[in-house]
Design a protein around this motif. Structure first.
Motif, PDB file in Angstrom:
ATOM      1  N   ALA A 131      49.598  45.422  45.557  1.00 44.46           N
ATOM      2  CA  ALA A 131      48.873  45.956  44.404  1.00 44.46           C
ATOM      3  C   ALA A 131      49.785  46.811  43.535  1.00 44.46           C
ATOM      4  O   ALA A 131      49.753  46.719  42.301  1.00 44.46           O
ATOM      5  CB  ALA A 131      47.666  46.772  44.871  1.00 44.46           C
ATOM      6  N   GLY A 132      50.617  47.652  44.160  1.00 44.79           N
ATOM      7  CA  GLY A 132      51.543  48.486  43.398  1.00 44.79           C
ATOM      8  C   GLY A 132      52.555  47.665  42.635  1.00 44.79           C
ATOM      9  O   GLY A 132      52.864  47.959  41.472  1.00 44.79           O
ATOM     10  N   GLY A 190      37.292  44.684  40.764  1.00 43.64           N
ATOM     11  CA  GLY A 190      36.447  44.182  39.687  1.00 43.64           C
ATOM     12  C   GLY A 190      36.930  44.619  38.315  1.00 43.64           C
ATOM     13  O   GLY A 190      36.895  43.845  37.350  1.00 43.64           O
ATOM     14  N   MET A 191      37.406  45.869  38.208  1.00 45.62           N
ATOM     15  CA  MET A 191      37.919  46.368  36.927  1.00 45.62           C
ATOM     16  C   MET A 191      39.164  45.583  36.512  1.00 45.62           C
ATOM     17  O   MET A 191      39.330  45.226  35.340  1.00 45.62           O
ATOM     18  CB  MET A 191      38.232  47.857  37.044  1.00 45.62           C
ATOM     19  CG  MET A 191      37.000  48.733  37.204  1.00 45.62           C
ATOM     20  SD  MET A 191      37.386  50.438  37.698  1.00 45.62           S
ATOM     21  CE  MET A 191      38.232  51.034  36.248  1.00 45.62           C
ATOM     22  N   LEU A 192      40.045  45.309  37.465  1.00 43.16           N
ATOM     23  CA  LEU A 192      41.255  44.538  37.154  1.00 43.16           C
ATOM     24  C   LEU A 192      40.900  43.104  36.769  1.00 43.16           C
ATOM     25  O   LEU A 192      41.503  42.531  35.846  1.00 43.16           O
ATOM     26  CB  LEU A 192      42.202  44.555  38.341  1.00 43.16           C
ATOM     27  CG  LEU A 192      42.923  45.880  38.608  1.00 43.16           C
ATOM     28  CD1 LEU A 192      43.657  45.844  39.938  1.00 43.16           C
ATOM     29  CD2 LEU A 192      43.905  46.198  37.479  1.00 43.16           C
ATOM     30  N   ALA A 193      39.939  42.511  37.468  1.00 41.99           N
ATOM     31  CA  ALA A 193      39.528  41.151  37.134  1.00 41.99           C
ATOM     32  C   ALA A 193      38.919  41.091  35.735  1.00 41.99           C
ATOM     33  O   ALA A 193      39.181  40.154  34.966  1.00 41.99           O
ATOM     34  CB  ALA A 193      38.524  40.638  38.172  1.00 41.99           C
ATOM     35  N   PHE A 246      45.167  39.852  37.945  1.00 40.73           N
ATOM     36  CA  PHE A 246      44.548  38.955  38.911  1.00 40.73           C
ATOM     37  C   PHE A 246      45.086  39.202  40.321  1.00 40.73           C
ATOM     38  O   PHE A 246      44.337  39.231  41.294  1.00 40.73           O
ATOM     39  CB  PHE A 246      44.778  37.495  38.512  1.00 40.73           C
ATOM     40  CG  PHE A 246      43.755  36.962  37.556  1.00 40.73           C
ATOM     41  CD1 PHE A 246      42.399  37.015  37.861  1.00 40.73           C
ATOM     42  CD2 PHE A 246      44.138  36.412  36.339  1.00 40.73           C
ATOM     43  CE1 PHE A 246      41.446  36.518  36.978  1.00 40.73           C
ATOM     44  CE2 PHE A 246      43.198  35.915  35.449  1.00 40.73           C
ATOM     45  CZ  PHE A 246      41.848  35.970  35.770  1.00 40.73           C
ATOM     46  N   VAL A 247      46.411  39.381  40.430  1.00 40.13           N
ATOM     47  CA  VAL A 247      47.027  39.636  41.734  1.00 40.13           C
ATOM     48  C   VAL A 247      46.538  40.969  42.303  1.00 40.13           C
ATOM     49  O   VAL A 247      46.180  41.075  43.484  1.00 40.13           O
ATOM     50  CB  VAL A 247      48.561  39.623  41.627  1.00 40.13           C
ATOM     51  CG1 VAL A 247      49.205  40.052  42.958  1.00 40.13           C
ATOM     52  CG2 VAL A 247      49.062  38.242  41.233  1.00 40.13           C
ATOM     53  N   GLY A 248      46.522  42.003  41.466  1.00 45.35           N
ATOM     54  CA  GLY A 248      46.042  43.303  41.908  1.00 45.35           C
ATOM     55  C   GLY A 248      44.582  43.258  42.323  1.00 45.35           C
ATOM     56  O   GLY A 248      44.184  43.877  43.323  1.00 45.35           O
TER      57      GLY A 248
END
Length: 404
Positions: free
Chosen positions: A301-302, A365-368, A275-277
């Protein structure tokens, strides 16, 4: 017989050296090819040879690992990497260097696959996240320190390669001090040769996604972000400062996140981090040309998702019987390799024909989507009772000579 912690720290030393090798040879060979007048396209294709080598052999390491043992596969990897590294300054020609870097990628794949699986299988569940995160941290530190070897070029073209050779002598010594060991044999019906890949995907599909996500993000930032930044008016000098911020952020939180995952659970930690990323990447289109904000968002993000590969592998080990952990490692390696190839092509299309900002929206979007999948995932009761209650005895047997 060496203790389990000596095993762990020996492998950590080896992976630091492997990181130094990769971190130094990538810019070193790019510089040497540039000095020879090689085009940037051919230079980039030559650099891709190592990743092509990794992807070509990633599906095939499980059988040698089960047959020869962890140490033997690591030694094979060290031999291939050392030989190809030493031959680079002795041979000239784009084709020869492409082949040598292909061999280097094969060796690097063997070394990392065997050492990752060995550490994952030998670590107790309550310390697995910390141990595999230390592994990722060690590689990151080595990779970050590698470019310092460029300063040795003032001594001659051979000097950086000679320094790498000395480091690999240390790696060989550390590995030969270890007893050989083998993965636990597959005994359950679902673990038979023809069914093991399907079983791993069925039981641990969520844990296999992070390796794809990490490969996609790493390839996107290294291969596509420079194009995006230059088109946004960012100077190459600023770009050289912005780009490493993702790696620096990942190094900063890799160990704390691994330790936290041991306490509160791998899935919970990865869900929050995803979510953070996602938020960090989705904010990118809103910051315009601010180099400082780019640096900040990449660092955030890292820090959040830079340990996804190692946490995903640790989560797979939580979900699977010990005999299936090497298979999970193979699938994770394939996912990483495919994502590393797919990422730059997809982003190149978005930058050229759609919208450059959409590159970050896609990653967000992929991370979410992964974070939502974490909410829906329910861990199967895949492990045998003996795996849970007698795990300490079984894991200790992994670190001794002989097949299980």
């Amino acid at each position: 017989m060496p203790s389990s912690r000596f095993l762990f720290w020996s492998l950590i030393v080896v992976v630091v050296i492997a990181g130094v090798n990769q971190g130094l040879t990538l810019p070193l060979l790019a510089i040497l090819l540039e000095e020879q007048g090689v085009s940037s396209v051919a230079n980039g294709l030559n650099a891709a040879a190592m990743y092509i080598g990794m992807l070509l052999v990633a599906p095939w390491w499980e059988v040698p690992l089960r047959k020869w043992g962890y140490r033997s596969v690591i030694v094979l990897g060290l031999v291939l990497v050392t030989a190809s590294t030493l031959l680079l300054p002795l041979l000239d020609g784009l084709v020869l260097w492409f082949l040598l870097r292909l061999v280097m990628g094969i060796g690097d794949s063997a070394l990392h696959y065997a050492s990752q699986i060995w550490i994952t299988a030998a670590s107790p569940a309550e310390r697995r996240g910390r141990d595999i995160s230390l592994y990722g941290l060690a590689y990151g530190v080595g990779f970050s320190a590698g470019p310092l070897g460029l300063n040795l070029l003032s001594w001659g073209r051979w000097a950086p390669f000679a320094a790498l050779a000395l480091l690999y002598v240390v790696a060989f010594v550390m590995v030969f001090l270890l007893p050989n060991a083998y993965p636990q044999a597959m005994t359950a019906v679902g673990e038979k040769q023809k069914n093991r890949y399907a079983a791993v995907v069925r039981l641990a599909w969520l844990a296999l996604i992070p390796s794809f996500l990490y490969g996609y993000m790493e390839a996107s930032l290294n291969g596509s972000f420079p194009i995006y930044a230059l088109r946004m008016g960012i100077s190459p000098e600023w770009l050289s400062l912005i780009l490493p911020s993702f790696v620096v952020g990942s190094l900063f939180l890799q160990l704390p996140l691994g330790t936290l995952s041991d306490r509160v659970g791998r899935k919970q930690v990865m869900m929050v981090c995803a979510f953070v990323g996602a938020l960090a990447f989705c904010l990118f289109p809103l910051i315009g040309q601010s180099a400082w904000l780019m640096m900040l968002l990449l660092a955030v993000a890292g820090a959040a998702v830079g340990s996804f590969y190692s946490l995903g592998l640790a989560f797979a080990a939580d979900l699977l019987p010990l005999g299936l952990i090497p298979t999970a490692g193979v699938i994770a390696g394939i996912n990483f390799g495919l994502a590393s190839i797919i990422g730059p092509y997809v982003n190149g299309y978005l930058i050229e024909y759609v919208s450059p900002q959409l590159m970050f929206g896609l990653m967000g979007g992929m991370l979410a989507a992964f974070a939502v999948s974490c909410l829906l995932f329910r861990a199967p009761r895949a492990r045998q009772a003996a795996d849970r209650t007698a795990g300490g005895t079984e894991r200790h047997s992994i670190a001794v000579d002989g097949k299980n």
